[in-house]
Design a protein around this motif. Structure first.
Motif, PDB file in Angstrom:
ATOM      1  N   UNK A   1       0.879  -1.308   0.161  1.00 33.06           N
ATOM      2  CA  UNK A   1       0.260  -0.017   0.145  1.00 33.06           C
ATOM      3  C   UNK A   1       0.888   1.435   0.199  1.00 33.06           C
ATOM      4  N   UNK A   2       0.873   2.164  -0.939  1.00 38.92           N
ATOM      5  CA  UNK A   2       1.491   3.404  -1.055  1.00 38.92           C
ATOM      6  C   UNK A   2       1.197   4.143   0.292  1.00 38.92           C
ATOM      7  N   UNK A   3       2.334   4.907   0.327  1.00 45.21           N
ATOM      8  CA  UNK A   3       2.182   6.028   1.741  1.00 45.21           C
ATOM      9  C   UNK A   3       1.005   7.059   1.413  1.00 45.21           C
ATOM     10  N   UNK A   4       0.825   7.411   0.427  1.00 41.69           N
ATOM     11  CA  UNK A   4      -0.100   8.421   0.230  1.00 41.69           C
ATOM     12  C   UNK A   4      -1.726   7.789  -0.039  1.00 41.69           C
ATOM     13  N   UNK A   5      -1.696   6.802  -0.332  1.00 38.08           N
ATOM     14  CA  UNK A   5      -2.789   5.883  -0.258  1.00 38.08           C
ATOM     15  C   UNK A   5      -3.304   5.649   1.253  1.00 38.08           C
ATOM     16  N   UNK A   6      -2.070   5.168   2.048  1.00 34.01           N
ATOM     17  CA  UNK A   6      -2.650   4.858   3.316  1.00 34.01           C
ATOM     18  C   UNK A   6      -3.098   5.940   4.163  1.00 34.01           C
ATOM     19  N   UNK A   7      -2.423   7.053   3.909  1.00 38.00           N
ATOM     20  CA  UNK A   7      -2.730   8.310   4.644  1.00 38.00           C
ATOM     21  C   UNK A   7      -4.099   8.939   4.359  1.00 38.00           C
ATOM     22  N   UNK A   8      -4.394   8.622   2.884  1.00 36.29           N
ATOM     23  CA  UNK A   8      -5.700   9.162   2.321  1.00 36.29           C
ATOM     24  C   UNK A   8      -6.868   8.257   2.859  1.00 36.29           C
ATOM     25  N   UNK A   9      -6.786   7.028   3.116  1.00 35.11           N
ATOM     26  CA  UNK A   9      -7.654   5.970   3.587  1.00 35.11           C
ATOM     27  C   UNK A   9      -8.009   6.331   5.365  1.00 35.11           C
ATOM     28  N   UNK A  10      -6.988   6.436   5.957  1.00 38.39           N
ATOM     29  CA  UNK A  10      -7.111   6.857   7.441  1.00 38.39           C
ATOM     30  C   UNK A  10      -7.821   8.269   7.523  1.00 38.39           C
TER      31      UNK A  10
ATOM     32  N   UNK B   1       4.119   7.980  14.202  1.00 39.36           N
ATOM     33  CA  UNK B   1       2.891   7.774  13.980  1.00 39.36           C
ATOM     34  C   UNK B   1       2.509   7.061  12.584  1.00 39.36           C
ATOM     35  N   UNK B   2       3.075   7.481  11.550  1.00 41.40           N
ATOM     36  CA  UNK B   2       2.902   6.885  10.405  1.00 41.40           C
ATOM     37  C   UNK B   2       3.849   6.046   9.723  1.00 41.40           C
ATOM     38  N   UNK B   3       5.465   6.326  10.238  1.00 38.09           N
ATOM     39  CA  UNK B   3       6.290   5.735   9.291  1.00 38.09           C
ATOM     40  C   UNK B   3       6.667   4.213   9.626  1.00 38.09           C
ATOM     41  N   UNK B   4       5.520   3.499  10.307  1.00 41.29           N
ATOM     42  CA  UNK B   4       5.609   2.035  10.540  1.00 41.29           C
ATOM     43  C   UNK B   4       6.551   1.511  11.608  1.00 41.29           C
TER      44      UNK B   4
ATOM     45  N   UNK C   1       9.267  10.656   6.785  1.00 37.60           N
ATOM     46  CA  UNK C   1       8.132   9.565   7.379  1.00 37.60           C
ATOM     47  C   UNK C   1       7.992   8.606   6.327  1.00 37.60           C
ATOM     48  N   UNK C   2       7.630   9.072   5.125  1.00 37.01           N
ATOM     49  CA  UNK C   2       7.491   8.397   3.940  1.00 37.01           C
ATOM     50  C   UNK C   2       8.627   7.544   3.640  1.00 37.01           C
ATOM     51  N   UNK C   3       9.758   7.953   3.661  1.00 38.81           N
ATOM     52  CA  UNK C   3      11.138   7.382   3.375  1.00 38.81           C
ATOM     53  C   UNK C   3      11.033   6.208   4.187  1.00 38.81           C
ATOM     54  N   UNK C   4      10.977   6.554   5.514  1.00 33.41           N
ATOM     55  CA  UNK C   4      11.186   5.359   6.605  1.00 33.41           C
ATOM     56  C   UNK C   4      10.224   4.315   6.304  1.00 33.41           C
ATOM     57  N   UNK C   5       8.690   4.573   5.974  1.00 39.82           N
ATOM     58  CA  UNK C   5       7.687   3.799   5.738  1.00 39.82           C
ATOM     59  C   UNK C   5       7.995   2.946   4.515  1.00 39.82           C
ATOM     60  N   UNK C   6       8.684   3.448   3.517  1.00 46.76           N
ATOM     61  CA  UNK C   6       9.021   2.471   2.421  1.00 46.76           C
ATOM     62  C   UNK C   6      10.180   1.441   2.711  1.00 46.76           C
ATOM     63  N   UNK C   7      11.276   2.012   3.508  1.00 41.73           N
ATOM     64  CA  UNK C   7      12.357   1.122   4.005  1.00 41.73           C
ATOM     65  C   UNK C   7      11.737   0.043   5.042  1.00 41.73           C
ATOM     66  N   UNK C   8      10.712   0.326   5.829  1.00 38.79           N
ATOM     67  CA  UNK C   8      10.081  -0.905   6.625  1.00 38.79           C
ATOM     68  C   UNK C   8       9.298  -1.723   5.822  1.00 38.79           C
ATOM     69  N   UNK C   9       8.763  -1.305   4.655  1.00 40.50           N
ATOM     70  CA  UNK C   9       8.095  -2.231   3.958  1.00 40.50           C
ATOM     71  C   UNK C   9       8.906  -2.964   2.914  1.00 40.50           C
TER      72      UNK C   9
END
Length: 627
Positions: free
Chosen positions: A41-50, A215-218, A317-325
């Motif tokens: 799930x891309x970061x922008x899509x996840x934030x939009x859903x929340x 809160x959002x970087x996983x 935060x988006x960069x860290x979320x990508x590395x965590x995924x």
């Protein structure tokens, strides 16, 4: 095939099958936030859903869990209820319901029994309160919606669960599963952001509040703080070709954007403090490099930081979320090392000279880039693979990197979590922190460009050092604890049943620091030669009492340099925790000795100034006499 009549069709066969032991990280289990079978799930899509979920959510204060049946019946009149969460705060018990329907009361909150139903600035309260029904104890929810109660295990339960694990890899995974941010925690954080948007909607209809950080970087754990960025609508960027445009009052300090932002934050802090329910302990820190408003939200039970000029933090935060995924081993490893650093008092919940969780996360990512083969690619690879849709800019900072991980291939590294944890401590036990810095941009180390104890390059603002606040003393503490953890893991090479109730694995690493957190580093001796990079002289002072410095840091008569405690620990293969405790006690000096040293330094400065004034007066007298 024909069988004889006297031959049974089924026979019980007993055999022992010996299967090779499979590494823990290769089990058929998905360790990421996404469920098995779901794509990334891309970061922008996840934030939009929340954010959409927060708009359709309702927070109600209830008398207890039995009142949920009445609440569900009331909420069902406005739309279909998909999920209901029940949680308890320090002051009250709350119920969150997710309602679907255009006529649902979306932006409604609860504060007390006399609260009104709708939230309208500036005088109304925010939350509808659900009083206890006399028949609520006997009522049951007849619908298909179940109440979700998320429980977080205590430290005793976590230790018991870890002691029953099969190996160190399973311990690391259990720590991540028990301490990661839950679904309710994520919903409440986006719900808190939505509350501020609703409060400011009258003044700024297009205001947007986005969470960033843990809160959002996983990598956020339970009860972590909430960092938010407020973006107001900019009427200057409107399309001039339209016949109708919005009008806005021009700021008196438009020439200085920082002053304008500070004035806006002063007004917003007053709104939070006086009108928004649940906001307490509002504090303004406007003189910082990034001005923030700190407050506590009592309804969701969390500490909040609100800023207006930190869009780069959102992209970080988006960069860290990508590395965590990218790999399912990244997040559990980061959680295990953060937990170790917290229990060993390497990190601190307060701002100061200590190593932060963000710095530790970058250290873990840098190590995973240096493994052979690498677990994750460097940031430079993501920048090269970025397309036109991935271009981002924030405050003049280039935040362009790959957003779609489907282009990347999986890593060939098959090491277990246990091997990666051992390799982390071994890697940084040999790292030269004194001369070298590290960066995840190109996954290489370099000569430090400044005299900082620890240098970790900011991945986006590359001229900044994210660990500039760390002192030499805290760096030495980090190195000593890394050495200690490395030797403890070498002692626990294999967990067997003979160990019984003795702590092993992560439990042996955590322990309790020998020095209290509140007084850590206040009375420790200071190596002035290392601070000012002064080489030791051949003729040191005859007595150590003259300078009130401990004998460990006093210079010897020879040119040999006295090794520090971290060097002693790394050179000694039989290093034990008891020896470390004794060395720490030897390094401590009394506060009176330190005060005496400071007093002598001040006295010398005063005497030097007095002598300078006296010489200047004599010189002036001579000049007047000649005239």
């Amino acid at each position: 095939m024909l069988f004889p009549q006297n031959m049974p069709l089924l026979r019980a066969l007993k055999c022992n099958i010996i299967q090779p032991r499979i590494p823990f990280h290769l089990y058929n289990k998905n360790y990421c936030h996404s469920r098995a079978g779901e794509s990334f799930v891309p970061f922008d899509v996840l934030v939009s859903q929340r954010r959409n979920e927060a708009r359709r959510s309702l927070l109600v204060e209830v008398a207890g869990l039995p009142s949920s049946a009445d609440l569900h019946q009331v909420c069902s009149q406005y739309g279909a209820v998909r999920k209901m969460f029940h949680y308890a705060t320090r002051q009250s018990k709350c119920q969150e319901s997710r309602i679907h329907g255009k006529s649902a009361a979306v932006n409604t909150f609860t504060s007390d029994e006399n609260a009104s139903y709708l939230f309208t600035l500036p005088l109304c309260g925010s939350q509808p309160s659900q009083p206890a029904s006399p028949n609520s104890k006997k009522a049951n929810i007849s619908s298909s919606t179940d109440i979700i109660q998320e429980t977080v295990p205590s430290d005793e339960e976590l230790h018991l669960q870890l002691s029953k694990s099969r190996d160190l890899s399973e311990q690391i995974q259990n720590v991540y599963e028990c301490q990661k941010l839950t679904e309710l925690g994520s919903r409440l954080r986006f719900f808190t952001c939505r509350q501020i948007e609703a409060a400011l909607s009258g003044l700024f209809p297009q205001a947007c509040i986005l969470p960033f950080g843990s809160s959002v970087n996983s990598f956020g754990r339970v009860n972590c703080d909430l960092d938010m960025i407020l973006e107001l609508s900019d009427v200057t960027n409107q399309d001039s070709t339209q016949r109708l445009v919005f009008q806005a009052k021009k700021s008196r300090s438009a020439a200085n954007p920082r002053i304008t932002m500070q004035r806006h934050m002063e007004v917003i802090s007053d709104i939070l403090d006086n009108f928004v329910p649940g906001c307490s302990q509002v504090r303004k820190i406007l003189a910082a490099r990034v001005p923030i408003i700190k407050y506590r939200q009592d309804l969701t039970d969390m500490e909040c930081d609100l800023s207006m000029a930190n869009r780069s933090g959102f992209y970080m935060s988006e960069m860290l979320y990508l590395y965590g995924s990218m790999d399912k081993r990244v997040r559990p490893l980061v959680f295990a090392i953060r937990k170790w650093a917290k229990d060993r008092h390497v990190t601190s919940p307060y701002a100061g000279r200590w190593v932060t969780n963000f710095s530790l996360t970058l250290m873990v990512l840098f190590y995973l880039m240096r493994t052979s083969p690498a677990v994750i690619p460097p940031l430079q690879t993501l920048i090269k693979l970025a397309g036109d849709d991935d271009a981002r800019t924030a405050d003049g900072i280039n935040c362009t990197f790959l957003r779609d991980l489907k282009i990347l291939t999986a890593s060939d590294n098959k090491q277990s979590l246990e091997d990666l944890l051992r390799g982390f401590f071994e890697f940084y036990d040999k790292f030269d922190f004194k001369e070298r810095g590290l960066s995840i941009v190109k996954s290489d180390d370099f000569v430090k460009p400044e005299h900082s104890a620890l240098y970790i390059q900011n991945p986006l603002e590359r001229e900044l050092n994210v660990s500039r606040n760390v002192t030499l003393e805290e760096l030495e503490r980090l190195r000593t604890e890394i050495t200690h953890a490395r030797y403890r893991l070498e002692e626990d090479t294999q967990h067997t049943e003979e160990q019984g109730q003795q702590p092993w694995g992560l439990l042996s690493l955590w322990g309790t620091s020998h020095k209290p957190q509140a007084h850590r580093g206040l009375n420790a001796s200071i190596d002035w030669q290392e601070v000012f990079h002064i080489q030791e002289q051949e003729t040191p002072p005859t007595s150590n009492k003259q300078l009130n410095v401990s004998p460990v840091h006093a210079a010897t008569k020879s040119n040999e340099k006295v090794p520090s405690n971290g060097e002693k620990a790394r050179n000694n293969t039989k290093f034990q925790p008891v020896e470390r405790t004794q060395m720490l006690k030897e390094e401590l000096i009394m506060p009176s000795d330190l005060n005496g040293l400071v007093t002598k330094l001040k006295r010398n400065v005063v005497q030097k100034n007095a002598n300078g004034k006296k010489n200047k007066k004599q010189k002036m007298n001579k000049v007047m006499y000649k005239w």
